[in-house]
Design a protein around this motif. Structure first.
Motif, mmCIF file in Angstrom:
data_model
loop_
_atom_site.group_PDB
_atom_site.id
_atom_site.type_symbol
_atom_site.label_atom_id
_atom_site.label_comp_id
_atom_site.label_asym_id
_atom_site.label_seq_id
_atom_site.Cartn_x
_atom_site.Cartn_y
_atom_site.Cartn_z
ATOM 1 N N PRO A 163 51.256 30.314 50.010
ATOM 2 C CA PRO A 163 51.988 29.907 48.801
ATOM 3 C C PRO A 163 52.693 28.562 48.914
ATOM 4 C CG PRO A 163 53.402 31.296 50.115
ATOM 5 C CD PRO A 163 52.126 31.096 50.926
ATOM 6 N N ASP A 164 52.442 27.786 49.986
ATOM 7 C CA ASP A 164 53.285 26.634 50.291
ATOM 8 C C ASP A 164 52.866 25.328 49.606
ATOM 9 O OD1 ASP A 164 54.745 28.216 52.118
ATOM 10 O OD2 ASP A 164 53.202 27.902 53.631
ATOM 11 N N TYR A 165 51.580 25.170 49.373
ATOM 12 C CA TYR A 165 51.096 23.868 48.897
ATOM 13 C C TYR A 165 49.947 24.089 47.922
ATOM 14 C CZ TYR A 165 48.936 19.222 48.993
ATOM 15 O OH TYR A 165 48.386 18.013 48.640
ATOM 16 N N PHE A 166 50.063 23.501 46.740
ATOM 17 C CA PHE A 166 49.104 23.718 45.662
ATOM 18 C C PHE A 166 48.591 22.363 45.170
ATOM 19 C CE2 PHE A 166 48.401 24.279 40.996
ATOM 20 C CZ PHE A 166 47.363 25.192 41.064
ATOM 21 N N ALA A 167 47.278 22.200 45.131
ATOM 22 C CA ALA A 167 46.676 20.949 44.669
ATOM 23 C C ALA A 167 45.452 21.269 43.819
ATOM 24 C CB ALA A 167 46.284 20.067 45.851
ATOM 25 N N VAL A 168 45.239 20.482 42.769
ATOM 26 C CA VAL A 168 44.098 20.707 41.878
ATOM 27 C C VAL A 168 43.431 19.380 41.527
ATOM 28 C CG1 VAL A 168 45.029 22.800 40.823
ATOM 29 C CG2 VAL A 168 45.542 20.577 39.797
#
Length: 251
Positions: A163-168
């Motif tokens: 859940p620490d790092y989100f990229a799209v």
């Protein structure tokens, strides 16, 4: 709704953009083009846009790296018609390419995949002659991208870690739109939070909210700047590499 990215790419290779791209009314701009080496003539999956495998095979591999047209990464995904200027060799329609990378050459605006470069020629023999030139004078213009039957898709970038790092990255953007920003909805404070353009077409956010993630993206086009919100949320158990349908079409 999660989609199979591999399945989408397979369809994208069958449904080519080439016959579907509509001509733009804009005038052509003079420039030069060259090509880069590729073992299978497709694009580069490590392209600076961050598209990954999509950037290698979209438009049947007719893709290009650009220099002046890069526009700090907002030029990623744009579609162009390029035609060379040697009458005995060059096809009058030229090549239709999708921008998937950044590259600089000898005063060139386009560094094409071999598949794209070969389509500048009127036939196989003519294309072989163009490869001998290495660099050719061209003229180009922006044209609408068309992905018939596809909605805009969010792909969770492979660098993401739940859940620490989100990229799209945003894929299948029709028309002549540039994606200029992406925002994430922070439900606890009921406001949209900007995601950072990490590089190319990749936007990221550290410590994203728990649960479903709602996104919107800003596009720039003939109607100016405006926001488009996904009609679907990204599930809280999102995984790196997964793709999610926005249920949005821009055209």
């Amino acid at each position: 709704m999660e989609l199979s990215f591999k399945h989408q790419l397979g369809l994208a290779c069958v449904v080519l953009l080439l016959p579907a791209l509509c001509s733009s009314q804009d005038s052509f701009t003079d420039s030069r083009a060259t090509y880069y080496g590729s073992p299978d003539c497709y694009g580069n999956p490590r392209g600076a846009c961050g598209f990954g495998e999509y950037g290698r095979t979209v438009n049947d591999g007719s893709v290009a790296g650009v220099s002046r047209l890069w526009r700090n990464g907002s030029g990623c995904g744009a579609c162009y018609q390029a035609r060379c200027k040697i009458p005995q060799y060059c096809d009058e329609n030229g090549a239709y390419v999708v921008v998937t990378d950044y590259g600089e050459g000898d005063r060139t605006d386009f560094i094409m995949s071999p598949r794209a470069y070969s389509r500048l020629g009127r036939n196989a023999d003519a294309s072989a002659e163009l490869f001998k030139y290495g660099v050719v004078d061209i003229e180009y213009r922006r044209v609408p991208c068309s992905y018939t039957g596809y909605n805009v898709v969010f792909k969770v970038h492979e660098h993401s870690r739940n859940p620490d790092y989100f990229a799209v990255v945003v894929l299948y953007v029709d028309g002549t739109y540039d994606v200029t920003a992406v925002e994430l909805f922070q439900q606890d404070c009921q406001e949209w939070k900007p995601m950072r353009r990490a590089f190319g077409a990749m936007f990221d956010y550290s410590n994203p909210p728990n649960g479903e993630i709602y996104l919107r993206f800003q596009v720039s086009g003939s109607a100016g700047l405006y926001w488009v919100q996904s009609k679907n949320a990204i599930s809280g158990d999102w995984k790196a590499g997964a793709t999610y349908d926005t249920n949005v079409q821009l055209n």
